[in-house]
Design a protein around this motif. Structure first.
Motif, PDB file in Angstrom:
ATOM      1  N   THR A   1       1.046   1.339  14.423  1.00 41.91           N
ATOM      2  CA  THR A   1       1.945   0.815  15.457  1.00 41.91           C
ATOM      3  C   THR A   1       1.263   0.816  16.824  1.00 41.91           C
ATOM      4  O   THR A   1       1.446  -0.119  17.609  1.00 41.91           O
ATOM      5  CB  THR A   1       3.240   1.642  15.520  1.00 41.91           C
TER       6      THR A   1
ATOM      7  N   TYR B   1       1.381  -3.429   7.884  1.00 40.92           N
ATOM      8  CA  TYR B   1       2.564  -2.637   8.194  1.00 40.92           C
ATOM      9  C   TYR B   1       3.665  -2.904   7.167  1.00 40.92           C
ATOM     10  O   TYR B   1       4.291  -1.981   6.642  1.00 40.92           O
ATOM     11  CB  TYR B   1       3.073  -2.966   9.600  1.00 40.92           C
TER      12      TYR B   1
ATOM     13  N   THR C   1       7.880  -3.290  18.891  1.00 42.71           N
ATOM     14  CA  THR C   1       7.058  -2.454  18.014  1.00 42.71           C
ATOM     15  C   THR C   1       7.190  -0.980  18.386  1.00 42.71           C
ATOM     16  O   THR C   1       7.041  -0.099  17.524  1.00 42.71           O
ATOM     17  CB  THR C   1       5.586  -2.893  18.076  1.00 42.71           C
TER      18      THR C   1
ATOM     19  N   GLU D   1       6.218   4.909  12.276  1.00 43.57           N
ATOM     20  CA  GLU D   1       4.861   4.835  11.753  1.00 43.57           C
ATOM     21  C   GLU D   1       4.888   5.055  10.241  1.00 43.57           C
ATOM     22  O   GLU D   1       5.317   6.103   9.765  1.00 43.57           O
ATOM     23  CB  GLU D   1       3.970   5.886  12.418  1.00 43.57           C
TER      24      GLU D   1
END
Length: 422
Positions: free
Chosen positions: A84, A131, A190, A195
Motif C-alpha cells: 500500500t 494487491y 489507498t 495491508e
C-alpha cells in the motif's frame, strides 16, 4: 415453536471484503483520470505545447520505452516493502508528473515528465493486480473480471468527460489537472486500504527460513520467461482496437469511417456486460489453461473476418468488421481471465511480486510491438490479417503446452468455485 433457522449469509461478490471493493473503486478513479488524459494528450502536446507530429510521436515512444521498466521495478519493491505504501507513492508520483507537464513547453522536460508518468503507470498497474491477488487469496479468480470491467467503465467515463469538456471549449489544461487529481484521489483512497499478507516478506522474516535461502529469481526462470514471451503475442489484440480497426476502415472503401467509433463502443459494452460471466469458465488453474483453446479460435476468427472484409461489398464489409470486432473482444476477455490466473499460478509465493512484475513486461512490450504488428498487417492486406490472427492463435496452443509441465508439478492454486458463488 422452534425459531426459524437463520438464512445463510449471502456470499460477498467481491473477494477481499471492504479492501477489495476499495481497490476496485481506486481502479475506477484511476482509469477515469487516465481516460481524460488519453483522449486529449496528442491534442495537448500539439496545440498547447506546440510540438510537431514527429516530436509527439517520439515523445510517446520514448515514454513508453521507459515505462517498460516500471512493471518489474514495482513488483520487486512489493516483495520488500508494504504494497500500500509503494502504491501510494506511485500514485503521488504520477500526479506530480502530470502537474509538471503544465509548467513547461520545453521538449526535454516534457519528455522527462512523460517518462516518469509512464514508469509510475506501469508499476501501479502491476501493484493493483498484486494487491487484488493477495487480498482475495484463493478466491482471486472471482476478483479478476471486475478489474477490466472497471478499467473499461473508467476509460469510457474519462473519454466522455473529455469530449464534453472540449465541446464546451474548456481548456486542455483543466483536463490534464483532472488527470493529476484522479491520481491524488487514488492515493488518498489507498490510505484506507489494509495491508494484505505478503508471502515473500513473511518468508524473509520467518525464523524457520535458512539465512542462505534466496527467493526465486524470475530472470533465471526460463520457463516463466518463455511464458511471458507468449503473453506478449497474446496481448496484441489491444493494438487492434487502439490502432488497427480505425486504420483498416480508413483504407477500406466499402466501410463508413464512422463504423470505427461504433466498434470501439461495442468493445467497451461487451467487456462491461460479459467479462464477469465469462470469467466463470476459468474458475481453476486447469480450467484457465483449457480456455486457451477457444481463445485460439477467437483470434483465428478475428483475423480471417478482418481479411475477408477487404473484398466485401457495402453491406457485407460492415458485417464482417463487426464479427471481427466481436471475435477480438471475446479474445480480450478470455485472455484477461487466463492471463490473471496463470501468471500467479506459475509464480512462487515467495517471489510473487518479482514474477508478476516480469509478467507485466508483456503488456508494456506490446505497446511498442502492437502498432508495428497491426500496421504491417494493414500494409500487406488480407494475407497480413490472416497471418496476424493465425500467429496469435498458434501462440495460444504453444502457451497451453508450455505451461502444462509446470502446472503438473504444482498443485492447483485455486480450488473450484461454483457459479452460484458469484
Amino acid at each position: 415453536m422452534d425459531a426459524k433457522p437463520r438464512a445463510a449469509a449471502r456470499p460477498k461478490r467481491i473477494p477481499g471484503g471492504r479492501d477489495g471493493r476499495r481497490m476496485l473503486a481506486i481502479a475506477l478513479v484511476d482509469r477515469t483520470g487516465s481516460g481524460l488524459w488519453a483522449s486529449v494528450s496528442v491534442l495537448y502536446f500539439t496545440y498547447v505545447s506546440g510540438l510537431s507530429v514527429a516530436e509527439v510521436g517520439t515523445l510517446a515512444a520514448a515514454a513508453g520505452a521507459v515505462g517498460i521498466a516500471g512493471a518489474p521495478l514495482g513488483g520487486r519493491l512489493a516483495d520488500r516493502l508494504p504494497i500500500t505504501r509503494v502504491l501510494i507513492s506511485l500514485q503521488l508520483l504520477r500526479a506530480l508528473a502530470s502537474l509538471a507537464l503544465l509548467t513547461t513547453d520545453n521538449y526535454t522536460l516534457l519528455l522527462a515528465y512523460s517518462a516518469v508518468g509512464s514508469l509510475g503507470d506501469r508499476a501501479a498497474n502491476v501493484l493493483t493486480k498484486l494487491y487484488a491477488t493477495r487480498i482475495a487469496g484463493p478466491d482471486r479468480v472471482r476478483t479478476q473480471p471486475h478489474t477490466p470491467t472497471d478499467a473499461n467503465v473508467g476509460g469510457a467515463l474519462g473519454g466522455l468527460a473529455a469530449a464534453a469538456a472540449l465541446a464546451a471549449a474548456t481548456a486542455y489544461r483543466w483536463l490534464l489537472a483532472g488527470d493529476a487529481l484522479s491520481f491524488a484521489a487514488a492515493a488518498l483512497l489507498t490510505l484506507r486500504c489494509g495491508e494484505p499478507p505478503s508471502p515473500s516478506r513473511i518468508a524473509a522474516t520467518s525464523k524457520d527460513t535458512a539465512p542462505t535461502t534466496r527467493p526465486a529469481n524470475p530472470w533465471r526462470d526460463r520457463a516463466y520467461l518463455a511464458y511471458v514471451a507468449t503473453e506478449t503475442v497474446l496481448s496484441l489484440d489491444d493494438a487492434v482496437f487502439k490502432i488497427g480497426l480505425s486504420l483498416w476502415i480508413a483504407h477500406t472503401s466499402h466501410a463508413p469511417h464512422g463504423l470505427a467509433a461504433l466498434l470501439l463502443v461495442l468493445n467497451n459494452v461487451l467487456v462491461v456486460a460479459l467479462q464477469v460471466p465469462l470469467a466463470r469458465l476459468g474458475t481453476t488453474t486447469a480450467a484457465a489453461r483449457n480456455l486457451l483453446i477457444p481463445l485460439s479460435a477467437a483470434f483465428g476468427l478475428g483475423g480471417i473476418t478482418m481479411a475477408l472484409s477487404a473484398d466485401g461489398g457495402t453491406s457485407t464489409t460492415p458485417l464482417l468488421l463487426t464479427v471481427s470486432a466481436i471475435a477480438f473482444t471475446l479474445a480480450e476477455m478470455l485472455h484477461a481471465t487466463v492471463s490473471w490466473e496463470l501468471s500467479v499460478a506459475l509464480a512462487p509465493d515467495t517471489a510473487q511480486g518479482a514474477y508478476l512484475g516480469v509478467h507485466g513486461l508483456a503488456q508494456s512490450a506490446q505497446r511498442s510491438l502492437g502498432p508495428l504488428a497491426v500496421t504491417a498487417a494493414i500494409a500487406t492486406g488480407p494475407i497480413g490479417w490472416t497471418t496476424f490472427g493465425a500467429t496469435i492463435a498458434a501462440t495460444c496452443l504453444v502457451q497451453r503446452r508450455l505451461v502444462r509441465d509446470r502446472l503438473a508439478r504444482t498443485p492447483l492454486s485455486v480450488p473450484p468455485v461454483t457459479v452460484s458463488e458469484h
